[in-house]
Design a protein around this motif. Structure first.
Motif, mmCIF file in Angstrom:
data_model
loop_
_atom_site.group_PDB
_atom_site.id
_atom_site.type_symbol
_atom_site.label_atom_id
_atom_site.label_comp_id
_atom_site.label_asym_id
_atom_site.label_seq_id
_atom_site.Cartn_x
_atom_site.Cartn_y
_atom_site.Cartn_z
ATOM 1 N N ARG A 138 40.196 -2.462 26.713
ATOM 2 C CA ARG A 138 40.283 -2.555 28.178
ATOM 3 C C ARG A 138 41.686 -2.169 28.598
ATOM 4 O O ARG A 138 42.676 -2.675 28.059
ATOM 5 C CB ARG A 138 39.965 -3.987 28.606
ATOM 6 C CG ARG A 138 40.202 -4.280 30.068
ATOM 7 C CD ARG A 138 39.095 -3.686 30.935
ATOM 8 N NE ARG A 138 39.206 -4.189 32.290
ATOM 9 C CZ ARG A 138 39.853 -3.555 33.265
ATOM 10 N NH1 ARG A 138 40.427 -2.397 33.029
ATOM 11 N NH2 ARG A 138 39.909 -4.067 34.462
ATOM 12 N N GLU A 178 44.108 -1.089 32.264
ATOM 13 C CA GLU A 178 44.169 -1.053 33.729
ATOM 14 C C GLU A 178 44.390 0.366 34.246
ATOM 15 O O GLU A 178 43.852 0.744 35.271
ATOM 16 C CB GLU A 178 45.299 -1.959 34.240
ATOM 17 C CG GLU A 178 45.012 -3.431 34.111
ATOM 18 C CD GLU A 178 43.935 -3.919 35.072
ATOM 19 O OE1 GLU A 178 43.858 -3.404 36.209
ATOM 20 O OE2 GLU A 178 43.168 -4.803 34.667
ATOM 21 N N ASP A 179 45.226 1.121 33.551
ATOM 22 C CA ASP A 179 45.610 2.466 33.974
ATOM 23 C C ASP A 179 45.440 3.390 32.777
ATOM 24 O O ASP A 179 46.270 3.406 31.870
ATOM 25 C CB ASP A 179 47.061 2.433 34.461
ATOM 26 C CG ASP A 179 47.591 3.777 34.910
ATOM 27 O OD1 ASP A 179 47.021 4.824 34.538
ATOM 28 O OD2 ASP A 179 48.606 3.782 35.635
ATOM 29 N N ALA A 180 44.369 4.153 32.780
ATOM 30 C CA ALA A 180 44.050 4.993 31.614
ATOM 31 C C ALA A 180 45.144 6.016 31.338
ATOM 32 O O ALA A 180 45.485 6.252 30.181
ATOM 33 C CB ALA A 180 42.710 5.690 31.820
ATOM 34 N N PRO A 211 36.523 4.001 37.962
ATOM 35 C CA PRO A 211 37.255 3.763 36.720
ATOM 36 C C PRO A 211 37.053 4.863 35.682
ATOM 37 O O PRO A 211 35.988 5.478 35.591
ATOM 38 C CB PRO A 211 36.671 2.430 36.221
ATOM 39 C CG PRO A 211 36.135 1.768 37.437
ATOM 40 C CD PRO A 211 35.638 2.878 38.310
ATOM 41 N N GLU A 241 38.730 1.585 31.771
ATOM 42 C CA GLU A 241 39.155 0.855 32.967
ATOM 43 C C GLU A 241 38.026 -0.016 33.511
ATOM 44 O O GLU A 241 38.245 -0.790 34.430
ATOM 45 C CB GLU A 241 39.612 1.835 34.055
ATOM 46 C CG GLU A 241 40.875 2.580 33.728
ATOM 47 C CD GLU A 241 41.290 3.567 34.800
ATOM 48 O OE1 GLU A 241 42.403 4.086 34.722
ATOM 49 O OE2 GLU A 241 40.494 3.841 35.735
ATOM 50 N N GLU A 267 35.784 -3.079 33.900
ATOM 51 C CA GLU A 267 36.039 -4.488 33.615
ATOM 52 C C GLU A 267 35.084 -5.097 32.598
ATOM 53 O O GLU A 267 35.475 -5.953 31.833
ATOM 54 C CB GLU A 267 36.012 -5.306 34.909
ATOM 55 C CG GLU A 267 37.212 -5.028 35.776
ATOM 56 C CD GLU A 267 37.264 -5.919 36.997
ATOM 57 O OE1 GLU A 267 36.605 -6.980 37.006
ATOM 58 O OE2 GLU A 267 37.960 -5.544 37.940
ATOM 59 N N ASP A 271 48.609 -2.960 28.191
ATOM 60 C CA ASP A 271 47.616 -3.902 28.714
ATOM 61 C C ASP A 271 47.485 -5.160 27.862
ATOM 62 O O ASP A 271 46.594 -5.975 28.093
ATOM 63 C CB ASP A 271 46.271 -3.192 28.849
ATOM 64 C CG ASP A 271 46.367 -2.057 29.847
ATOM 65 O OD1 ASP A 271 46.428 -2.341 31.054
ATOM 66 O OD2 ASP A 271 46.442 -0.889 29.415
#
Length: 110
Positions: free
Chosen positions: A10, A12-14, A39, A55, A57, A99
């Motif tokens: 997981r 947040e910002d690929a 995402p 991205e 969830e 992350d």
């Protein structure tokens, strides 16, 4: 086709995650979004090792632990400014991606 397992991490910002994994010697293979602004789901690879960075969830929990075996952990340690630890099974380091996913990276001693 060879069978394989591909961990999903997981992020947040690929784009930021891909840049960090590139420091580990991974390269981006592809990126998918169902539509602009949604995402990203990205594959990165290092030799025969692949990871999915998502991205989304529901795909994975933050803080996942992945073990990565490499030929030269000292080169990776140098890139990140850390010192490897000599353990009974490997010479190893632990890193956290942006992350919080943990990567134990080592060169086996057996």
């Amino acid at each position: 086709m060879d069978e394989e397992v591909i961990p999903v991490l997981r992020v947040e910002d690929a784009a930021a995650a891909v840049a960090w994994y590139e420091r580990l010697g991974f390269t981006e293979q592809w990126e998918h979004r169902f539509a602009p602004g949604l995402p990203a789901f990205v594959e990165v690879a290092r030799g025969g090792v692949r990871l999915f960075l998502s991205e989304h969830e529901g795909d994975a929990r933050p803080g996942t632990l992945v073990h990565l075996r490499v030929r030269d952990v000292d080169a990776v340690a140098s890139e990140f400014g850390v010192r490897p630890e000599d353990l009974p099974w490997a010479r190893e380091i632990e890193l956290r991606d942006p992350d919080g996913n943990r990567l134990r990276i080592g060169t086996p001693t057996r």
